[in-house]
Design an enzyme around this catalytic site. Sequence first.
Site, PDB file in Angstrom:
ATOM      1  N   ARG A  22       0.837  -1.191   0.000  1.00 43.14           N
ATOM      2  CA  ARG A  22       0.000   0.000   0.000  1.00 43.14           C
ATOM      3  C   ARG A  22       0.877   1.247   0.000  1.00 43.14           C
ATOM      4  NH1 ARG A  22      -1.749   0.830   4.420  1.00 43.14           N
ATOM      5  NH2 ARG A  22      -0.943  -0.944   5.570  1.00 43.14           N
ATOM      6  N   TYR A  30      -1.420  -3.490  -6.767  1.00 39.07           N
ATOM      7  CA  TYR A  30      -1.119  -4.348  -5.611  1.00 39.07           C
ATOM      8  C   TYR A  30      -2.140  -4.242  -4.475  1.00 39.07           C
ATOM      9  CZ  TYR A  30       2.034  -7.380  -3.033  1.00 39.07           C
ATOM     10  OH  TYR A  30       2.583  -8.461  -2.400  1.00 39.07           O
ATOM     11  N   LYS A  45      -9.457  -2.532   1.997  1.00 43.22           N
ATOM     12  CA  LYS A  45      -9.206  -1.378   2.856  1.00 43.22           C
ATOM     13  C   LYS A  45     -10.018  -0.145   2.441  1.00 43.22           C
ATOM     14  CE  LYS A  45      -6.928  -3.911   5.345  1.00 43.22           C
ATOM     15  NZ  LYS A  45      -5.564  -4.196   5.635  1.00 43.22           N
ATOM     16  N   HIS A  55     -10.340  -2.702  11.739  1.00 43.11           N
ATOM     17  CA  HIS A  55      -9.239  -3.508  11.207  1.00 43.11           C
ATOM     18  C   HIS A  55      -8.960  -4.618  12.222  1.00 43.11           C
ATOM     19  CE1 HIS A  55      -4.821  -3.443   9.512  1.00 43.11           C
ATOM     20  NE2 HIS A  55      -5.550  -4.363   8.937  1.00 43.11           N
ATOM     21  N   SER A  92      -1.021  -3.553  10.437  1.00 43.08           N
ATOM     22  CA  SER A  92      -0.639  -4.436   9.342  1.00 43.08           C
ATOM     23  C   SER A  92       0.646  -5.187   9.683  1.00 43.08           C
ATOM     24  CB  SER A  92      -0.428  -3.622   8.072  1.00 43.08           C
ATOM     25  OG  SER A  92      -1.606  -2.908   7.766  1.00 43.08           O
ATOM     26  N   CYS A 138       1.246  -7.376  11.947  1.00 45.06           N
ATOM     27  CA  CYS A 138       1.520  -7.535  13.379  1.00 45.06           C
ATOM     28  C   CYS A 138       0.793  -8.722  13.990  1.00 45.06           C
ATOM     29  CB  CYS A 138       1.183  -6.257  14.132  1.00 45.06           C
ATOM     30  SG  CYS A 138       2.327  -4.925  13.776  1.00 45.06           S
ATOM     31  N   ASP A 179      -8.952 -10.050   9.109  1.00 47.48           N
ATOM     32  CA  ASP A 179      -8.480  -8.682   8.838  1.00 47.48           C
ATOM     33  C   ASP A 179      -9.496  -7.590   9.152  1.00 47.48           C
ATOM     34  OD1 ASP A 179      -6.127  -7.233   7.829  1.00 47.48           O
ATOM     35  OD2 ASP A 179      -7.405  -6.630   6.154  1.00 47.48           O
TER      36      ASP A 179
HETATM   37  P1  GTP Z   1      -1.897  -7.727   7.502  1.00 48.11           P
HETATM   38  O1  GTP Z   1      -2.394  -8.803   6.591  1.00 48.11           O
HETATM   39  O2  GTP Z   1      -0.871  -6.847   6.895  1.00 48.11           O
HETATM   40  O3  GTP Z   1      -3.003  -6.932   8.120  1.00 48.11           O
HETATM   41  O4  GTP Z   1      -1.043  -8.472   8.674  1.00 48.11           O
HETATM   42  P2  GTP Z   1      -1.477  -9.339   9.941  1.00 48.11           P
HETATM   43  O5  GTP Z   1      -1.786  -8.452  11.090  1.00 48.11           O
HETATM   44  O6  GTP Z   1      -2.508 -10.335   9.555  1.00 48.11           O
HETATM   45  O7  GTP Z   1      -0.105 -10.090  10.328  1.00 48.11           O
HETATM   46  P3  GTP Z   1       0.330 -11.631  10.191  1.00 48.11           P
HETATM   47  O8  GTP Z   1      -0.504 -12.529  11.051  1.00 48.11           O
HETATM   48  O9  GTP Z   1       0.410 -11.959   8.752  1.00 48.11           O
HETATM   49  O10 GTP Z   1       1.791 -11.580  10.827  1.00 48.11           O
HETATM   50  C1  GTP Z   1       2.818 -10.809  10.298  1.00 48.11           C
HETATM   51  C2  GTP Z   1       4.154 -11.244  10.825  1.00 48.11           C
HETATM   52  O11 GTP Z   1       4.167 -11.284  12.252  1.00 48.11           O
HETATM   53  C3  GTP Z   1       4.549 -12.629  10.346  1.00 48.11           C
HETATM   54  O12 GTP Z   1       5.891 -12.598   9.941  1.00 48.11           O
HETATM   55  C4  GTP Z   1       4.392 -13.480  11.568  1.00 48.11           C
HETATM   56  O13 GTP Z   1       5.275 -14.568  11.555  1.00 48.11           O
HETATM   57  C5  GTP Z   1       4.669 -12.527  12.709  1.00 48.11           C
HETATM   58  N1  GTP Z   1       3.940 -12.929  13.939  1.00 48.11           N
HETATM   59  C6  GTP Z   1       2.604 -13.156  14.034  1.00 48.11           C
HETATM   60  N2  GTP Z   1       2.273 -13.568  15.280  1.00 48.11           N
HETATM   61  C7  GTP Z   1       3.417 -13.577  15.989  1.00 48.11           C
HETATM   62  C8  GTP Z   1       3.735 -13.914  17.359  1.00 48.11           C
HETATM   63  O14 GTP Z   1       2.881 -14.262  18.162  1.00 48.11           O
HETATM   64  N3  GTP Z   1       5.050 -13.784  17.729  1.00 48.11           N
HETATM   65  C9  GTP Z   1       6.020 -13.386  16.848  1.00 48.11           C
HETATM   66  N4  GTP Z   1       7.270 -13.294  17.302  1.00 48.11           N
HETATM   67  N5  GTP Z   1       5.762 -13.077  15.558  1.00 48.11           N
HETATM   68  C10 GTP Z   1       4.490 -13.174  15.141  1.00 48.11           C
HETATM   69  C1  SPV Z   2      -2.706  -4.491   5.415  1.00 43.25           C
HETATM   70  O1  SPV Z   2      -1.750  -3.818   5.013  1.00 43.25           O
HETATM   71  O2  SPV Z   2      -3.247  -4.289   6.532  1.00 43.25           O
HETATM   72  C2  SPV Z   2      -3.228  -5.604   4.588  1.00 43.25           C
HETATM   73  C3  SPV Z   2      -2.712  -5.735   3.223  1.00 43.25           C
HETATM   74  O3  SPV Z   2      -4.099  -6.348   5.033  1.00 43.25           O
HETATM   75  S1  SPV Z   2      -3.553  -4.706   2.111  1.00 43.25           S
HETATM   76  O4  SPV Z   2      -4.761  -5.380   1.654  1.00 43.25           O
HETATM   77  O5  SPV Z   2      -2.643  -4.480   0.981  1.00 43.25           O
HETATM   78  O6  SPV Z   2      -3.918  -3.468   2.740  1.00 43.25           O
HETATM   79 MN    MN Z   3      -4.654  -5.904   7.255  1.00 42.49          MN
END
Ligand code: GTP
Ligand code: SPV
Ligand code: MN
Length: 597
Positions: free
Chosen positions: A76, A214, A223, A243, A265, A267, A290
């Site tokens: 984004r 993208y 979003k 979110h 995002s 996290c 999400d």
């Molecule tokens: P968006 O799709 O961007 O909104 O991201 P998201 O919030 O769904 O994050 P996602 O679950 O994909 O995690 C992103 C990164 O954080 C990955 O590299 C995970 O491995 C890492 N991660 C997630 N949960 C944990 C955790 O409990 N501990 C640690 N150390 N890393 C974590």
């Molecule tokens: C985020 O960035 O929080 C995502 C990926 O879930 S996107 O759909 O590109 O915003």
């Molecule tokens: Mn997201």
Amino acid sequence: MSIGENAPTKNAEILQWVEEVAALTTPDKVEWSDGSKEEWSRLAQLCVDGGSAQWLNSEKRPNSLLFRSVPADVARVEGRTYICSEKEADAGPTNNWCDPVEMKKTLTDISKGCMKGRTMYVIPFAMGPMGGPVTQYGIEISDSPYVVINMQIMARVSLDVYTEIEKKGYVKCVHTVGYPLADGQEDVSWPCNEEKYITHFPSENMIWSFGSGYGGNALLGKKCFALRIASTMAKKEGWMAEHMLILRLTNPEGKNYHVAAAFPSACGKTNLAMLQSTVEGWKVECIGDDIAWMKQGPDGRLYAINPEAGFFGVAPGTSMASNPMALKSLDENCIFTNVALTDDGDVWWEDMDGPVPSHLIDWKGNDWTPESGEKAAHPNARFTAPAAQCPVICPDWEKTEGVPIDVFIFGGRRTSIVPLVHEAFDFAHGAYLGATAASEPTAAALDVKAIRRDPYAMLPFCGYDMGDYMQHWLDMGEKLGDKAPKCFYVNWFRKTAEGKWLWPGFGDNSRVLKWMCERVEGTVGAQETAIGMIPNEGDIDLTGLDVSAEDMAELLKVDTAEWKSELDSVKGHLERFGDTCPKGMMDQYEALKARLG
Ligand code: GTP
Ligand code: SPV
Ligand code: MN
């Protein structure tokens, strides 16, 4: 062009709008998408034949595709994202604003002929289960077949949408990659434009996106609609567009709890949404990873639906060790973007299980070996997967009225200061914890370089003034009264001085969720600190887990001096909203300051 001829709707207003967009952008052809499997396969093959995608090995990953973007279009673009409300003040200090008339003029100018040489697709989609009371509808016009096949996974694309639109209206979404083709000019594999605009017109429920192909820049149901436009609607109508992931936790006695969690995002939302509980007898099922749309139900509680139909998840880091249920959702029918390709035609990314392959094609299309010294997959590489393929998808995930929320969680990435978990004293304090949430940078927003306050993980996704957003949270608390969810703040990312994770995270986060449910039931105690309620020693179930007592003490430590050192930054954050910073939030800040002494 005679657009009406084979149009699946007779709605004159829709036909006129499609006609207008076509007249401006001059595509070679207009196609009315019907969301069918046949259409998905045909467009997937079109992408392959055109050189922008390749089929993965059908024995390893049936019916799945790999796309590679260009390095200038991998995430984004917050700096190019605009809220074009009538008044600048309504966008607030954290959004880019542009006058709607001026922005439309700019976009009209650069969009003249921008779809030349391409097909313009008209994609009718539902956000939420078809016909549901919270569900809303949209039509995305796009010149990208990649967008059509992704939208088919992420939203519910169907001709039935045209019938629902007659009753409920729709959000107009226009998307172009901004890369017209002159007569005879050959296409590139990832068309996009150096200039990008992701723009929102909240007073007209309209979105116009130019120049990027993208993720959230191009899949406009996500979003742009489900958060930026929907948050504006939700404020007006008294509901919430957040979110947040949604999950169901079931205890050994079979009682259900529903949790909604807001992390910025990259996290950990997708990971938490489908975690494998490591606590005996406790089970987690995924409802969404999400976005949550939440409305007060007839019983006064807050009910949540997942408006999406798929996961657009971060690929790197996803493994059988970290998130097996996400990995199992990817067995077939998926689209991968910017991951690496193995020699036997499958996908790979950093921190996948097993040995690192000795040779790959990296996300840029180059040969890669472990000696290359570069990441094989882009850190924001993503998978697009149908939610129904998740082995732990909740049987009620498409329940039209949603599920009642018991617990709200906020959080972010903080290597220090913020403990593993703390509980808000009450909902207003919870709203403050959300308003002041902070996180360290991630690859999902490459233009963010330092720790930032990210209220409710909505900073890049709020369609109006963030100060008013905070007030909306306080108002929802008033409205929900004693039926409001209990609020918590977590930090899975605290590190030792040597830089090692203190908490194992992932599946073991279920231990923290269990404590929260027991707090909801009132069956476990907590100790009061200046920042909130913290688990007593021994109250988090650590059975079978190898975390030392010292590490646990460090994880739950609340260092008053450290928290005091953050007060100025919190105050500056709140004061940034000037008049719209709710008095209720300043009161919370003053109370915290007094408690810290
Ligand atoms: P968006 O799709 O961007 O909104 O991201 P998201 O919030 O769904 O994050 P996602 O679950 O994909 O995690 C992103 C990164 O954080 C990955 O590299 C995970 O491995 C890492 N991660 C997630 N949960 C944990 C955790 O409990 N501990 C640690 N150390 N890393 C974590
Ligand atoms: C985020 O960035 O929080 C995502 C990926 O879930 S996107 O759909 O590109 O915003
Ligand atoms: Mn997201």
